[in-house]
Write an enzyme that holds these catalytic residues in place. Sequence first.
Site, PDB file in Angstrom:
ATOM      1  CG  ASP A 206      -7.012  -2.564  -4.000  1.00 26.23           C
ATOM      2  OD1 ASP A 206      -7.593  -1.860  -3.153  1.00 26.23           O
ATOM      3  OD2 ASP A 206      -5.782  -2.740  -3.998  1.00 26.23           O
TER       4      ASP A 206
ATOM      5  CB  SER B 178      -0.972  -0.051   1.188  1.00 29.04           C
ATOM      6  OG  SER B 178      -2.005   0.889   1.044  1.00 29.04           O
TER       7      SER B 178
ATOM      8  CG  HIS C 175      -5.493  -2.155  -0.355  1.00 27.31           C
ATOM      9  ND1 HIS C 175      -4.950  -1.782  -1.570  1.00 27.31           N
ATOM     10  CD2 HIS C 175      -4.806  -1.445   0.593  1.00 27.31           C
ATOM     11  CE1 HIS C 175      -3.983  -0.882  -1.381  1.00 27.31           C
ATOM     12  NE2 HIS C 175      -3.873  -0.675  -0.072  1.00 27.31           N
TER      13      HIS C 175
END
Length: 263
Positions: A217, A95, A245
Amino acid sequence: MDIVIRNNVRISGRPEGKPMVFAHGFGCDQNMWRLVAPAFEDEYKIVLFDYVGAGKSEMAAYSAERYASLDGYVQDVLDICRELDLTDLVFVGHSVSAMVGALAAIREPDRFDKLVLVGPSPRYIDDGDYVGGFAAADIEELMDSLDSNYLGWSSAMAPVIMGNPDRPELGNELANSFCRTDPEIARRFARVTFLSDSRADLPKVPVRSLILQCANDVIAPVAVGEYVHRAIPDSELVLLRATGHCPNLSAPEETITAIKAFL
């Protein structure tokens, strides 16, 4: 302050192996890699850590000024690399840490051999032709919700971010991780994450990079993964079957297989 204590650095695997550094995302800590990192211990020197303000890091070392931009998190990574004298390393960032790793590699390219970017996004807000996945108003609403009721936001958003409604235990784990984070620090980190724009930096990434993109996502849609792939000169894009995610939790085997194939 001792960097190893400050960032709760944990080392495992082969002491003389090539270093492999795993970096966690917003509202998380190194525990998020527990299903992935051990698969590389036979061959690599594994380095896990918590950013200052996360997990079991030294909270007294947190400074709102230092962590007012991604730069403070980049500095954490480079501090650890210097302290442990890491070079020729593989950096695996989830991320927001995908961009942290890219920026760190640009700053000190001699330390990095490869980047693995899991669910990366250089900018979360749509901008002209660029699709980030969120309108500016969406992000403002997100920030307001974080400011007014962080625990409520965590409980509501974690299952959406995780994206595996048939496995509620995954959403619960992420929600619990969010809830363990100091709300004030989390709000600041969220602002830094969701308002950052690293698009101009991507063409400068100096090392081979793997982009791992999940289906469905909500945080980093497929269009973002494709953008990152086009922008980073020497990159490979792998579309995972995993949804949501956090494939490091929801699909560790597929994540491990993709990383091993790249390495």
